[in-house]
Motif scaffolding. Structure first.
Motif, short mmCIF file in Angstrom:
data_model
loop_
_atom_site.label_atom_id
_atom_site.label_comp_id
_atom_site.label_asym_id
_atom_site.label_seq_id
_atom_site.Cartn_x
_atom_site.Cartn_y
_atom_site.Cartn_z
N VAL A 146 4.61 8.91 -0.62
CA VAL A 146 4.55 9.99 -1.60
C VAL A 146 3.95 11.23 -0.95
CG1 VAL A 146 3.59 10.74 -3.82
CG2 VAL A 146 4.31 8.36 -3.51
N ASP A 147 4.64 12.36 -1.06
CA ASP A 147 4.12 13.64 -0.61
C ASP A 147 3.24 14.23 -1.71
OD1 ASP A 147 5.93 13.12 1.40
OD2 ASP A 147 7.19 14.88 1.01
N GLY B 253 -8.27 9.46 4.56
CA GLY B 253 -7.45 8.25 4.47
C GLY B 253 -5.97 8.52 4.29
N VAL B 254 -5.55 9.78 4.24
CA VAL B 254 -4.12 10.06 4.14
C VAL B 254 -3.42 9.58 5.41
CG1 VAL B 254 -4.40 12.00 2.55
CG2 VAL B 254 -4.37 12.43 5.02
N SER B 255 -2.18 9.16 5.29
CA SER B 255 -1.45 8.59 6.43
C SER B 255 -0.89 9.65 7.36
CB SER B 255 -0.29 7.72 5.91
OG SER B 255 -0.77 6.66 5.13
N GLU B 256 -0.53 10.79 6.80
CA GLU B 256 0.10 11.84 7.58
C GLU B 256 -0.30 13.19 7.02
OE1 GLU B 256 4.66 13.50 8.34
OE2 GLU B 256 4.35 11.35 8.02
N ILE B 257 -0.46 14.17 7.90
CA ILE B 257 -0.76 15.54 7.48
C ILE B 257 0.30 16.45 8.07
CG2 ILE B 257 -2.42 17.44 7.48
CD1 ILE B 257 -4.63 15.33 7.95
N GLU B 258 1.02 17.13 7.20
CA GLU B 258 1.97 18.13 7.67
C GLU B 258 1.18 19.42 7.89
OE1 GLU B 258 6.50 18.53 6.64
OE2 GLU B 258 5.32 19.66 5.19
N VAL B 259 0.86 19.67 9.15
CA VAL B 259 -0.12 20.68 9.52
C VAL B 259 0.41 22.10 9.37
CG1 VAL B 259 -1.54 21.55 11.42
CG2 VAL B 259 -1.28 19.08 11.07
N SER B 260 1.67 22.32 9.75
CA SER B 260 2.21 23.67 9.70
C SER B 260 3.71 23.63 9.90
CB SER B 260 1.55 24.55 10.79
OG SER B 260 1.82 25.92 10.57
N ALA B 261 4.30 24.79 10.17
CA ALA B 261 5.73 24.88 10.43
C ALA B 261 5.96 25.90 11.54
CB ALA B 261 6.49 25.29 9.17
N PHE B 262 6.88 25.58 12.43
CA PHE B 262 7.22 26.49 13.53
C PHE B 262 8.45 27.30 13.12
CE2 PHE B 262 4.43 23.41 15.32
CZ PHE B 262 3.70 24.12 16.26
N VAL B 263 8.18 28.26 12.25
CA VAL B 263 9.23 29.09 11.66
C VAL B 263 8.96 30.55 12.00
CG1 VAL B 263 9.68 27.48 9.77
CG2 VAL B 263 7.92 29.22 9.49
N SER B 264 9.91 31.41 11.63
CA SER B 264 9.76 32.83 11.90
C SER B 264 8.54 33.39 11.15
CB SER B 264 11.00 33.58 11.45
OG SER B 264 10.78 34.97 11.39
N PRO B 265 7.63 34.06 11.85
CA PRO B 265 6.48 34.67 11.16
C PRO B 265 6.90 35.78 10.21
CG PRO B 265 6.56 35.34 13.46
CD PRO B 265 7.58 34.26 13.31
N ARG B 266 8.07 36.30 10.41
CA ARG B 266 8.57 37.33 9.49
C ARG B 266 8.94 36.70 8.15
NH1 ARG B 266 13.59 38.97 8.18
NH2 ARG B 266 14.51 37.63 9.77
N MET B 267 9.48 35.49 8.19
CA MET B 267 9.88 34.82 6.96
C MET B 267 8.70 34.16 6.26
SD MET B 267 13.02 35.56 6.73
CE MET B 267 13.50 34.47 5.39
N ILE B 268 7.84 33.49 7.03
CA ILE B 268 6.67 32.80 6.46
C ILE B 268 5.43 33.24 7.25
CG2 ILE B 268 5.67 30.58 5.80
CD1 ILE B 268 8.30 30.92 4.48
N MET C 2 0.84 -1.20 0.00
CA MET C 2 0.00 0.00 0.00
C MET C 2 0.88 1.25 0.00
SD MET C 2 -3.03 1.16 2.62
CE MET C 2 -1.92 1.63 3.94
N ILE C 3 0.52 2.22 -0.81
CA ILE C 3 1.24 3.49 -0.88
C ILE C 3 0.68 4.45 0.16
CG2 ILE C 3 1.94 5.42 -2.33
CD1 ILE C 3 3.01 2.70 -3.24
N LYS C 4 1.56 5.03 0.95
CA LYS C 4 1.15 6.02 1.95
C LYS C 4 1.27 7.42 1.37
CE LYS C 4 2.52 3.20 5.92
NZ LYS C 4 3.34 3.15 7.16
N ILE C 5 0.26 8.23 1.63
CA ILE C 5 0.25 9.62 1.17
C ILE C 5 0.51 10.55 2.35
CG2 ILE C 5 -1.09 11.45 0.09
CD1 ILE C 5 -0.40 9.18 -1.83
N VAL C 6 1.52 11.39 2.22
CA VAL C 6 1.76 12.45 3.18
C VAL C 6 1.19 13.74 2.58
CG1 VAL C 6 3.49 13.81 4.42
CG2 VAL C 6 3.84 11.35 4.08
N GLU C 7 0.12 14.22 3.19
CA GLU C 7 -0.56 15.43 2.70
C GLU C 7 0.16 16.67 3.24
OE1 GLU C 7 -2.48 18.23 1.12
OE2 GLU C 7 -3.23 16.22 0.59
N VAL C 8 0.76 17.43 2.31
CA VAL C 8 1.56 18.60 2.71
C VAL C 8 0.86 19.92 2.41
CG1 VAL C 8 3.72 17.33 2.46
CG2 VAL C 8 2.84 18.66 0.52
N GLY C 9 -0.40 19.85 1.98
CA GLY C 9 -1.13 21.07 1.63
C GLY C 9 -1.20 22.12 2.73
N PRO C 10 -1.52 21.73 3.97
CA PRO C 10 -1.64 22.76 5.01
C PRO C 10 -0.34 23.51 5.31
CG PRO C 10 -2.77 20.75 5.66
CD PRO C 10 -1.99 20.41 4.43
#
Length: 314
Positions: free
Chosen positions: A225-226, A36-51, A1-9
């Protein structure tokens, strides 16, 4: 089975001009959790000035409804970002570097070695907490500044990151210029030294080859697959980089190719609607799965593609 990592958020929204409110992001993630996606990349803890688009990472993580069996991950650039991620109960973290020295300087103001030094303590602390770590290698095929990237440096960088304790490496086509031949060349060099089950692939669709590259990777035994719902995304530090390969198209193509992918395309479409009122540049309309052709052409409107006749689904 292929796992999908959802990186949209995360990767999907980081390049959007309009600021999407936290409530819409939460609704988007909650809807994705039901697909049914296996993983969701919800956000990033980065500088709000940069992103600035991801300045509300903590608020989003605090409000999402977590579904059993789905991993909720976040990108972190340094130990401070890691501490914020832990406080928000992130379940998996991702660190990042690039195979291109120039891209690293443009993206995070340091060298390749400097990037490894920066996230080495993050990986160490994650290991102490039993937290899985993903590592992104950007510009693994082509760089907007340096051109074509040879496989050798990517293989070496992958090994260095795994030796550091990183569990999974996502090989990324940041500017979307890779061809299936480029993918084969890199995997031919990587797989004798790195197990396929430690690798993921992350393609952008700038030149319309994202699906072909996914299928080529899967043919080599890559099982993660992302993808980004609606094809949202791009890299703000890579000139010319457009959206990620769309999750809908990835699921349709893999299913048509005979792979098992337990992801609901209609659910993905419903999830995207939570972002519609806020996106200045709407993602292009996706072709139906019934119009799917071969890995060379990805999608076709008529009966011909790559010089061959097709009837319905190829």
């Amino acid at each position: 089975m292929i796992k999908i990592v959802e990186v949209g958020p995360r990767d999907g929204l980081q390049n959007e001009t309009a600021l999407v409110p936290a409530g819409a992001k939460v609704a988007f993630v909650d809807a994705l959790s039901e697909t049914g996606v296996s993983e969701i990349e919800v956000s990033a803890f980065v500088s709000p000035r940069m992103i600035p688009q991801l300045r509300d990472a903590t608020a989003v993580f605090q409000r999402i409804r977590r579904k059993k069996g789905v991993i909720y991950s976040a990108l972190v650039p340094n130990i401070k970002g890691f501490e914020n991620a832990i406080a928000a109960d992130v379940e998996k973290i991702a660190v990042f570097t690039a195979a291109s020295e120039t891209f690293n300087q443009k993206n995070i103001n340091t060298t390749v070695d400097g990037s490894l030094d920066r996230f080495r303590p993050v990986v160490k602390q994650a290991g102490k907490l039993g937290l899985p770590v993903r590592g992104y290698i950007s510009t693994a095929f082509w760089c907007a500044f340096e051109g074509k990237i040879a496989p050798g440096p990517v293989v070496e960088l992958t090994q260095r990151m795994m030796d550091m304790g990183i569990d999974e490496i996502s090989i990324s086509d940041t500017i979307g210029k890779a061809t299936p031949e480029d993918v084969a060349r890199l995997l031919d060099a990587l797989l004798p030294k790195v197990p396929a089950d430690r690798l993921a692939v992350h393609f952008h669709d700038t030149y319309g080859r994202g699906i072909a590259n996914v299928l080529k990777s899967v043919s080599y035994g890559i099982g993660v697959v992302d993808a980004s719902t609606g094809g949202l995304g791009g890299c703000p530090f890579a000139p010319g980089a457009t959206g990620n390969v769309s999750t809908e198209a990835v699921v349709a193509a893999l299913t048509q190719a005979g792979q098992t992918v337990n992801v609901d395309i209609k659910g993905l479409v419903r999830a995207l609607k939570f972002l519609d009122p806020y996106l200045l540049a709407k993602p292009p309309a996706l072709p139906s799965p019934e119009s799917l052709a071969c890995s060379t052409c990805e999608f076709f409107d008529g009966e011909k593609c790559c010089g061959r006749e097709h009837k319905g689904m190829a």
